[in-house]
Each structure stands twice: as structure tokens, then as C-alpha cells.
Design an enzyme around this catalytic site. Structure first.
Site, short mmCIF file in Angstrom:
data_model
loop_
_atom_site.label_atom_id
_atom_site.label_comp_id
_atom_site.label_asym_id
_atom_site.label_seq_id
_atom_site.Cartn_x
_atom_site.Cartn_y
_atom_site.Cartn_z
N LYS A 1 45.75 36.86 47.74
CA LYS A 1 45.10 37.25 46.50
C LYS A 1 46.01 38.16 45.67
O LYS A 1 46.02 38.09 44.43
CB LYS A 1 43.77 37.95 46.79
CG LYS A 1 42.73 37.03 47.43
CD LYS A 1 42.35 35.88 46.51
CE LYS A 1 41.25 35.01 47.09
NZ LYS A 1 40.82 33.93 46.17
N SER B 1 29.37 25.80 47.33
CA SER B 1 28.59 26.93 47.83
C SER B 1 29.05 28.22 47.16
O SER B 1 30.08 28.25 46.48
CB SER B 1 28.73 27.06 49.35
OG SER B 1 30.06 27.43 49.70
N THR C 1 27.90 36.08 49.92
CA THR C 1 28.13 34.64 49.87
C THR C 1 28.20 34.10 51.30
O THR C 1 28.42 34.87 52.24
CB THR C 1 29.44 34.30 49.14
OG1 THR C 1 30.54 34.82 49.92
CG2 THR C 1 29.47 34.92 47.75
N TYR D 1 44.44 37.01 53.75
CA TYR D 1 43.60 36.72 52.58
C TYR D 1 43.96 37.66 51.42
O TYR D 1 44.19 37.21 50.29
CB TYR D 1 42.13 36.91 52.97
CG TYR D 1 41.13 36.59 51.89
CD1 TYR D 1 40.63 35.30 51.72
CD2 TYR D 1 40.66 37.59 51.03
CE1 TYR D 1 39.70 35.02 50.73
CE2 TYR D 1 39.73 37.32 50.05
CZ TYR D 1 39.25 36.03 49.91
OH TYR D 1 38.34 35.76 48.92
N SER E 1 40.18 38.65 44.59
CA SER E 1 39.38 39.55 45.41
C SER E 1 39.87 40.97 45.25
O SER E 1 41.08 41.22 45.15
CB SER E 1 39.48 39.15 46.89
OG SER E 1 39.00 40.16 47.74
#
Length: 330
Positions: free
Chosen positions: A215, A59, A246, A211, A185
Site C-alpha cells: 500500500k 464483497s 469488512t 500488505y 490503507s
């Protein structure tokens, strides 16, 4: 726009980058594509005969990247957790490019180091030289979650699993002057390297912070991994997609998604630089962060810029956590 000099175009590009919001949105992508500093698109068919593996390819950015690489002639290996979803994407890719065998599905949970080892063993047995390995699989958990080996999930998925997978697949990557790409990111700009607490055991857990910290970890490993993998003939880069719409963003950051709405990039715009880094001829310089086909600074604020010693300490934690038999610090 076409009358801009190269110097003026670079200044505008840098301004978009430093002001974040315009540069990370669809506007930044649209403006940069029209600047004279925008690199040429990859040559059609340039990846014909080459194999590329993309994690998290069922995806979002990973799916779009797989489509784009197959359109350039690559045989794309979809490394996914869900074989059914991977099979759907593979069928869509083969239909789109009109080429049987253009995509193949492999099952692997990148956060699970045992699953990574099992996948790599099977892939090595297939003996397919890899032009590129794209580390795109990602997650943003709402609460602190651990991998099967007991590591905080975002660090396991974004750092430990990808490093282990690359190390194990180095023989195949070295056979085709391979390129490794971490899809990172822009959120990492907000966080320093969590040297003293990589597992997020202290303080109140935040999924968005975890997160971004993981990253940041990807980015700060780039110079170390570039040196480590150079003898194998393998380069490493990171790309960040800007703010793209997304399924992951819609699910994990619903307020962010609702607030920016039409300003968000499409998945194709977000995946563009990853495809370009894989297919560019000659290969981009190793060890750099790329956004909209240009190298970017890895830190904007002084507090997020680690020392060389801090990078080494973080690398030592990664090396110990992955537990390869031959994993010395460079």
C-alpha cells in the site's frame, strides 16, 4: 458544531487525522460530516451515461462502492475472480437501482498479469469509454504467497496488476477524462517504501507488513503515475477508508476486528471518499491521497518518507516486472 469557523474546522479535522484512532474510526467520519469543510455530496444522477470499473467488487468496500456508483447513474463493471459472487452483486445492484444493465460482471484475477491482459483485451474490444477505474481488489495472506508470475502476492495484487490494467485501458479512460483510484490503507503509514526488497525475500514474512508495504508502494507511485497519465487526460488518486468492518478485515485481522468492534466504520462509510473522488465535479487534483473527502499527507513519520530517487527505483522495478513494450521511466 455548526458554529465552527473554517479555520477551527480544519484544525479539528487535522487533529483527528494525526491522532489516527479517532480519525480512522466511525467517530472521525461522524464528526467530519458535520464540519463546514465537508464537501458537498455528488449531484444525483451525475454519472448517468458513464461506465465505471471496480475490481474486487464482490464483497466489502468494492461491493459498496459499486452500489453507490450505480445509484449515481453509472453502469458499473464488476471485475471479480468469482463470476458467481459477481453475478449476485450485479443482480442486487440492478434490483436496487431499478435499471436493467446497471451492472456487468467481468472475470479477472488482478494478481495474475496474464489474466489482467486477457480481461483488458476483452474490455477494449467492447469499446466502452471509462469514466473511472477503481483498484479495490485486495488480500492479506498469512504466509508468503507468489502470483502466477512469481511475484509476492500483495505487490502483484495491489501494485503490478493495477498499473498494468490501467496502462492497457488508457485509451478507454482517455476517452472520458478518466479517473483512476487506488483504494489504499492507513496501514501504509507504518511502513517505508521497500525499494531494496519489494518481493519480501528477506527477513521473517508478515502478512500485515507485506500488505502495508504494498500500500505504501501505491502511494509513492502517485506523483509518477500522475505525470505519466496526464498526456492521456487521465487523473489518478488514492483513497483510504479508515478502519472499516469488512469480510476481509474479519478474516485476515480477527483480533483487530474484535478489539475495535463497534468503533469500526461501516463499508458504506469506508467507501464514501472513493465514490466522491469518482463523482466529484470538478475532478479532484491528480496525484493526491484522500481520506474523508480531504487530501492527506502521505507520510507522518520521517522514516517512511522516500526520496525522489527511491521512488524512481521502485518505479523501475514495477516497469520491469510488468514488461510492457513501451514503459519508460518518466
Amino acid at each position: 458544531m455548526t458554529g465552527l469557523t473554517t479555520a477551527a474546522a480544519r484544525a479539528l479535522d487535522s487533529t483527528l487525522d494525526r491522532t489516527i484512532a479517532p480519525g480512522f474510526t466511525r467517530l472521525g467520519y461522524a464528526v467530519r460530516r458535520r464540519l463546514p469543510t465537508w464537501p458537498a455530496d455528488p449531484t444525483p444522477g451525475i454519472l448517468t451515461g458513464h461506465h465505471v470499473a471496480v475490481t474486487g467488487a464482490s464483497s466489502g468496500l468494492g461491493e459498496c462502492t459499486a452500489h453507490d456508483l450505480a445509484a449515481l447513474g453509472a453502469t458499473v463493471h464488476l471485475v471479480v475472480r468469482d463470476a458467481g459472487r459477481g453475478g449476485r452483486v450485479a443482480a442486487e445492484i440492478e434490483s436496487a437501482v431499478g435499471r436493467a444493465g446497471a451492472a456487468r460482471v467481468w472475470v479477472c484475477d488482478v494478481a495474475d498479469l496474464d489474466s489482467v491482459r486477457t480481461f483488458c483485451s476483452a474490455f477494449l474490444a467492447a469499446g466502452l469509454p471509462l469514466r473511472a477505474l477503481v483498484h479495490n481488489a485486495g488480500a492479506l495472506p498469512a504466509t508468503r504467497t507468489e502470483s502466477p508470475q512469481g511475484h509476492e502476492l500483495t505487490m502483484a495484487l495491489h501494485v503490478l496488476g493495477p498499473v498494468l490494467m490501467t496502462e492497457l485501458l488508457l485509451p478507454l479512460l482517455g476517452a472520458d477524462a478518466g479517473r483512476v483510484v487506488f483504494v489504499t490503507s492507513g496501514g501504509m503509514y507504518s511502513q517505508p517504501l521497500p525499494v531494496d526488497d519489494p518481493e519480501f525475500l528477506r527477513g521473517e514474512y508478515s502478512g500485515t507488513t507485506a500488505y502495508a508495504r504494498s500500500k505504501r508502494g501505491q502511494i509513492e507511485l502517485l506523483p509518477i503515475l500522475a505525470r505519466r497519465w496526464l498526456p492521456a487526460g487521465v487523473s489518478v488518486s488514492a483513497t483510504h477508508p479508515g478502519w472499516a468492518a469488512t469480510p476481509g478485515v474479519q478474516t485476515s485481522l480477527p483480533r483487530f476486528n474484535a478489539l475495535l468492534g463497534p468503533s469500526l466504520r461501516t463499508a458504506g462509510e469506508g467507501a464514501d471518499t472513493t465514490t466522491w473522488v469518482v463523482a466529484a465535479d470538478p475532478a479532484p487534483a491528480s496525484g493526491q491521497l484522500w481520506h474523508d473527502r480531504q487530501p492527506r499527507p502521505t507520510s507522518i513519520m520521517r522514516r517512511t518518507h522516500p526520496t525522489a530517487l527511491q521512488r524512481e527505483r521502485f518505479w523501475e522495478w514495477v516497469a520491469e516486472s510488468v514488461t510492457l513494450p513501451d514503459f519508460p521511466s518518466p
